[in-house]
Design an enzyme around this catalytic site. Structure first.
Site, mmCIF file in Angstrom:
data_model
loop_
_atom_site.group_PDB
_atom_site.id
_atom_site.type_symbol
_atom_site.label_atom_id
_atom_site.label_comp_id
_atom_site.label_asym_id
_atom_site.label_seq_id
_atom_site.Cartn_x
_atom_site.Cartn_y
_atom_site.Cartn_z
ATOM 1 N N CYS A 1 0.801 -1.225 0.000
ATOM 2 C CA CYS A 1 0.000 0.000 0.000
ATOM 3 C C CYS A 1 0.833 1.274 0.000
ATOM 4 O O CYS A 1 0.304 2.345 -0.288
ATOM 5 C CB CYS A 1 -0.950 -0.017 1.188
ATOM 6 S SG CYS A 1 -1.910 -1.542 1.257
ATOM 7 N N HIS B 1 -8.690 3.438 -2.473
ATOM 8 C CA HIS B 1 -7.289 3.086 -2.234
ATOM 9 C C HIS B 1 -6.752 2.217 -3.369
ATOM 10 O O HIS B 1 -6.622 1.012 -3.228
ATOM 11 C CB HIS B 1 -7.188 2.363 -0.883
ATOM 12 C CG HIS B 1 -5.806 1.964 -0.484
ATOM 13 N ND1 HIS B 1 -4.667 2.598 -0.946
ATOM 14 C CD2 HIS B 1 -5.370 0.989 0.353
ATOM 15 C CE1 HIS B 1 -3.606 2.006 -0.415
ATOM 16 N NE2 HIS B 1 -4.000 1.032 0.370
#
Ligand SMILES: [Zn+2]
Lengths: 142, 389
Positions: B86, B336
């Site tokens: 991430c 995201h």
């Protein structure tokens, strides 16, 4: 369908595929084991074939007690990957001074509690491409 | 080391996109070049692409070269892909920063891109399991939500943090996203909506979680001389820090409400920048789940340990408070798209520090922070300044 490693979510557990095959062989017999470094005698979780503390790649297998307690848990109800049913109880189990990540099977999710005693309950998953049984180290209420 | 600045930024529309992986690269590249008329693709000496899953989602590797060709960039000094789950985008910005600070490059594009949504939703979630340990975690069906749920459970037990306080992070970030035309969600959310949304992993509900999103973002990073040539308002990279507690859940701090690596990454970045938490006007923190934003307040020093619940409840992380956190809507509101997130965070701080954030503008923002993480144990922090010192 031919076998594709990229869509098989489970480890390849046999001696053809991993240095840790003894872990899975013992698990198939109901025993939870891990490695102890032959160089510095550190007990590891999960098992490992190289020690980052002393640099040794020699290790011995040691059976753990198989019984521990729940240190932390959460119940996932939605958004699980395909093939993994919910609600699913994910837990950190304390066992012989180690913290082990696993799932709790055979438990009513609303009854799970921190400190609850649990024991290892090998979970059979899909066979590997050669037809060998595969097992994961799940836990159940003791 | 040489001074380094952002000189341009652009973001694609985030969402469940009817677009290919390459379409998203084109959109972010065009947005960035359109916003930076002084730079043409042929002027860019290097390209770093933050991207996590193209092998699985687009059946494509060799990403940096593919993206360079798509954008007409001919890298002469640097071409690389960063994969750090991430935080891949911010890790890419750090690489560009280091190359430029060292004198090895003068103008580098960092582009983050992810095409997560697939024709069947099941595949997208299956792919997310690649970010945790396959053998010891993902084989049980673990993805991110239960990890952060464990942290939320601990924060509630240790500090009396409430579900309402977790929900207020969702309300704030959904409300901010409604003013961001590139955000995945545009409708805002009320406290009731968040608290009544579907339970994902106890105690985290749907509106406390970031969704599965497609998107891309790009920034242009330049040496001091080049930056001053290209714009009268460069946004300076003042500090950076990265730290790791561990990869597997059982390698982290035993109390999941404590993220020591974030505290260390933040401290390193503050020290390098010569600022403190109190100097930060605007922060883009990694709210993949509401609990992550609360713990970030604490580890980054915006409030004391255990006080993040009241901090959000009293509006201290919103407009008019101590620091405006996630004005673009965060990961909860914007979505995201893994590799794109850190670059989109930088793009927001770039706009805020130049006074170009429109309806989202934080009044007189001079110091901005971004925080990008890969799970609970790996953190990257950047500090940006309107002034170069
Ligand atoms: Zn050793």
């Amino acid at each position: 369908m031919p076998y594709f490693r990229a869509t098989d979510p489970f480890p390849l557990e046999s001696a053809d595929h991993t240095k840790l095959h003894e872990f899975y062989a013992r698990l198939a017999a109901g025993r939870l084991a891990t490695t102890r470094c032959a160089g510095c005698r550190r007990l590891a979780w999960p098992p490992r074939a190289f020690c980052g503390e002393c640099g040794s790649d020699r290790f011995d297998w040691t059976d753990l007690s198989g019984e521990g307690t729940i240190h932390a848990f959460t119940v996932q109800e939605a958004g699980l990957p395909a093939g993994f049913d919910g609600p699913r109880v994910f837990a950190i189990v304390k066992i012989d001074g180690l913290r082990v990540f696993s799932i709790l099977v055979g438990a009513e999710p609303s009854k799970v509690a921190i400190g609850q005693p649990v024991r290892v309950s090998p979970l059979r998953v899909a066979d590997d491409p050669d037809g060998n049984a595969r097992w994961l180290p799940a836990f159940c209420p003791a | 080391m040489r001074k380094v600045a952002l000189v341009g930024a652009g973001v694609s529309k985030f969402g469940v996109r009817k677009a290919s992986y390459r379409d998203l690269i084109w959109e972010a590249g065009k947005a960035c070049f359109d916003a930076t008329p002084a730079v043409k693709p042929k002027d860019v000496e290097g390209l770093v692409v933050g991207s996590v899953l193209p092998e699985r989602t687009a059946f494509q590797s060799h990403i940096s070269s593919m993206a360079a060709e798509a954008l007409g960039i001919r890298p002469s000094v640097l071409s690389a892909r960063t994969e750090h789950m991430c935080a891949s985008g911010t890790v890419g910005i750090r690489y560009a920063y280091a190359f430029i600070a060292a004198g090895l490059a003068d103008l580098v594009m960092v582009l983050g891109v992810e095409k997560l949504n697939q024709p069947t939703g099941d595949e997208a979630i299956l792919n997310m399991g690649t970010g945790v340990d396959r053998e010891w975690e993902a084989a049980f069906g673990l993805t991110a939500p239960p990890c952060f749920a464990l942290a939320a459970q601990r924060h509630i037990a240790a500090y009396g943090t409430t579900e309402e306080q977790l929900a207020m992070v969702g309300v704030k970030n959904h409300t901010h996203a409604a003013k961001n035309p590139t955000a995945h969600f545009q409708k805002g959310a009320t406290l009731d909506q968040v608290l009544c949304s579907r339970m994902i992993s106890t105690p985290l509900r749907l509106f406390m979680c970031s969704p599965i999103t497609d998107g891309a973002a790009a920034v242009l990073v330049a040496s001091e001389d080049r930056a001053r040539d290209l714009t009268d308002r460069p946004v300076w990279i003042r500090g950076t820090g990265q730290a790791l507690d561990g990869f597997q859940l059982t390698s982290l701090h035993e109390d999941y409400a404590h993220w020591p690596a974030l505290e260390r990454a933040g401290r390193a970045a503050y020290r390098m920048a010569g600022v403190t938490a109190g100097d930060v006007d605007v922060a883009e923190v990694h709210d993949c789940f509401a609990i992550a934003e609360l713990i970030a307040y604490e580890e980054l020093g915006f409030c004391r340990k255990g006080e993040a619940g009241p901090f959000v409840a009293h509006g201290r992380s919103d407009y008019g408070g101590d620091v405006v956190v996630n004005p673009r809507g965060g990961l909860i509101g914007c979505g995201h798209p893994l590799g794109a997130t850190g670059v989109a965070q930088a793009a927001e701080v770039f706009a805020q520090l130049r006074g170009e954030a429109g309806a989202r503008q934080v009044l007189d923002a001079a110091v901005g922070l971004t925080h990008n993480n890969s799970g609970m144990g790996e953190h990257v922090v950047m500090i940006y300044g309107r002034e170069d010192r």
